[in-house]
Design an enzyme around this catalytic site. Structure first.
Site, short mmCIF file in Angstrom:
data_model
loop_
_atom_site.label_atom_id
_atom_site.label_comp_id
_atom_site.label_asym_id
_atom_site.label_seq_id
_atom_site.Cartn_x
_atom_site.Cartn_y
_atom_site.Cartn_z
N ASP A 82 0.85 -1.19 0.00
CA ASP A 82 0.00 0.00 0.00
C ASP A 82 0.89 1.25 0.00
OD1 ASP A 82 -2.47 1.30 0.09
OD2 ASP A 82 -2.45 1.42 2.28
N HIS A 83 0.58 2.18 -0.88
CA HIS A 83 1.34 3.44 -0.98
C HIS A 83 2.85 3.22 -1.04
CE1 HIS A 83 -2.19 6.01 -0.52
NE2 HIS A 83 -2.59 5.21 0.44
N HIS A 180 -7.28 10.14 4.32
CA HIS A 180 -6.87 9.12 5.29
C HIS A 180 -7.11 9.62 6.73
CE1 HIS A 180 -4.18 8.00 1.79
NE2 HIS A 180 -4.84 6.89 2.02
N HIS A 208 -9.47 5.14 -1.63
CA HIS A 208 -8.68 5.19 -0.39
C HIS A 208 -9.43 6.06 0.61
CE1 HIS A 208 -4.56 3.59 -1.56
NE2 HIS A 208 -5.29 3.45 -2.66
N ALA A 210 -11.42 5.30 3.02
CA ALA A 210 -12.85 4.96 3.06
C ALA A 210 -13.40 4.80 4.48
CB ALA A 210 -13.10 3.69 2.26
N SER A 211 -12.52 4.76 5.48
CA SER A 211 -13.02 4.70 6.86
C SER A 211 -13.79 5.97 7.17
CB SER A 211 -11.85 4.59 7.85
OG SER A 211 -11.19 3.37 7.74
N ASN A 230 -10.12 0.67 0.31
CA ASN A 230 -9.10 0.53 1.36
C ASN A 230 -9.63 1.00 2.72
OD1 ASN A 230 -7.51 -0.05 -0.84
ND2 ASN A 230 -5.83 1.28 -0.23
N ASP A 232 -8.34 1.15 6.83
CA ASP A 232 -7.33 0.97 7.87
C ASP A 232 -7.82 1.57 9.20
OD1 ASP A 232 -5.11 0.73 9.44
OD2 ASP A 232 -3.71 1.66 8.06
O1 G3H Z 1 -4.36 3.10 2.02
C1 G3H Z 1 -5.06 2.98 3.05
C2 G3H Z 1 -6.41 3.49 3.15
O2 G3H Z 1 -6.60 4.49 2.20
C3 G3H Z 1 -6.81 3.81 4.56
O3 G3H Z 1 -7.81 4.77 4.68
O4 G3H Z 1 -7.52 5.87 6.89
O5 G3H Z 1 -9.71 5.86 5.75
O6 G3H Z 1 -8.82 3.77 6.70
P1 G3H Z 1 -8.50 5.07 6.09
ZN ZN Z 2 -4.54 5.06 1.13
#
Ligand code: G3H
Ligand code: ZN
Length: 292
Positions: A82-83, A180, A208, A210-211, A230, A232
């Site tokens: 990732d990234h 993020h 990305h 998406a939380s 994604n 996290d």
């Molecule tokens: O690459 C990771 C995700 O974009 C995490 O995003 O902080 O919204 O869970 P998030």
């Molecule tokens: Zn991300």
């Protein structure tokens, strides 16, 4: 089963109109929570190593844990970087057995970003590894920027088409209003922009940050062509919340297995909810995927 190719998973998702969840792992319990959730939902899943995760756990530990998880899992599992920050890091991950890498050149000028991705694509494709790129900048919620500044960082549909043609990327992370980390207010996604990008680009699109995005917005994004999502932060919040609650409730608890086992259950619940929201439940069999 060995890791499956992310491109196979996303192709199946595209044909069926759902998104595959991509969840970041930092330790054993997070990994087990993700796999248990995918198995409970009978869904394909992507596990991801982040920069922080690699620094914390070590690339070889992460790759080895993930490999065992994929081999034992009864659902298709892919491992993605990732990234990714450089060509060299992408190569290290490919050598370590990853079935996909993201190379994030979004902070570079357009030409340099496309050239970096192309360089990784040439190596990755030779060994059946797929590549995710990012165009436009997906910042953090802590980045203090205005709405107009954020708009300027969003993915331009025309540029996206040219970028994909030049770079040869297999999937594209787009900037459409997410960030993020933990949102202060409610994130507003630019669906018109997403629709234009989806029209201009034929490879699967990735969301990305998406939380914390409302369920309705996630559903709409999937409807408009997002095929990988994604997550996290929400896993981290479940982990931390569970620890806080247990330790505050029971001053006598000291067994790491009890403490982390409870956190694992809380994280699994979050991952299952996301998989259901993305429409990926029950898709394990049809997603298939060739092993790497
Ligand atoms: O690459 C990771 C995700 O974009 C995490 O995003 O902080 O919204 O869970 P998030
Ligand atoms: Zn991300």
């Amino acid at each position: 089963m060995a890791f499956v190719a992310v491109s196979d998973l996303l192709r199946a998702a595209d044909a069926d109109g759902y998104a595959v969840g991509a969840f970041n792992l930092n330790n054993l319990e997070i990994l087990q929570a993700i796999i248990a959730a995918a198995e409970a939902e009978q869904a394909p899943v992507i596990i991801q190593a982040t920069q922080g995760g690699i620094k914390y756990g070590g690339l070889d530990y992460i790759a080895a844990m993930a490999r065992v998880a994929a081999e034992e899992a009864r659902v298709p599992v892919a491992l993605n970087l990732d990234h990714g920050t450089s060509f060299e890091q992408a190569v290290r991950c490919i050598k370590a057995g990853f079935s996909a890498v993201m190379v994030d050149g979004s902070k570079l000028p357009f030409d340099e970003n496309a050239a970096l991705v192309k360089k990784v694509v040439d190596v990755a494709h030779a060994v059946g590894v797929s590549v995710e790129a990012e165009l436009g900048k997906i910042g953090g919620t802590e980045d203090n920027i205005t709405v107009s500044q954020r708009e300027a960082l969003m993915t331009d549909p025309e540029e996206a088409a040219e970028f994909v043609a030049r770079s040869g990327a297999d999937a594209l992370a787009v900037s459409i209003g997410t960030a993020h980390g933990v949102y202060q207010g409610e994130p507003k996604l630019d669906f018109a922009r997403l629709q234009e990008i989806a029209r201009a680009v034929s490879i699967p699109l990735v969301l990305h940050g998406a939380s914390g995005v409302p369920d309705g917005s996630i559903r709409e994004a999937v409807r408009l062509g997002i095929r990988k999502i994604n997550i996290d932060t929400e896993i981290r919040l479940a982990f931390a919340g569970s620890l806080r609650e247990l330790l505050a409730r029971d001053a006598g608890v000291y067994d790491p297995r009890e403490i982390l086992g409870t956190a694992r259950e809380a994280m699994q619940k979050v991952v299952q909810e996301k998989i259901r929201l993305f429409g990926a439940s029950g898709k394990a069999r049809s997603a298939g995927g060739a092993g790497r």
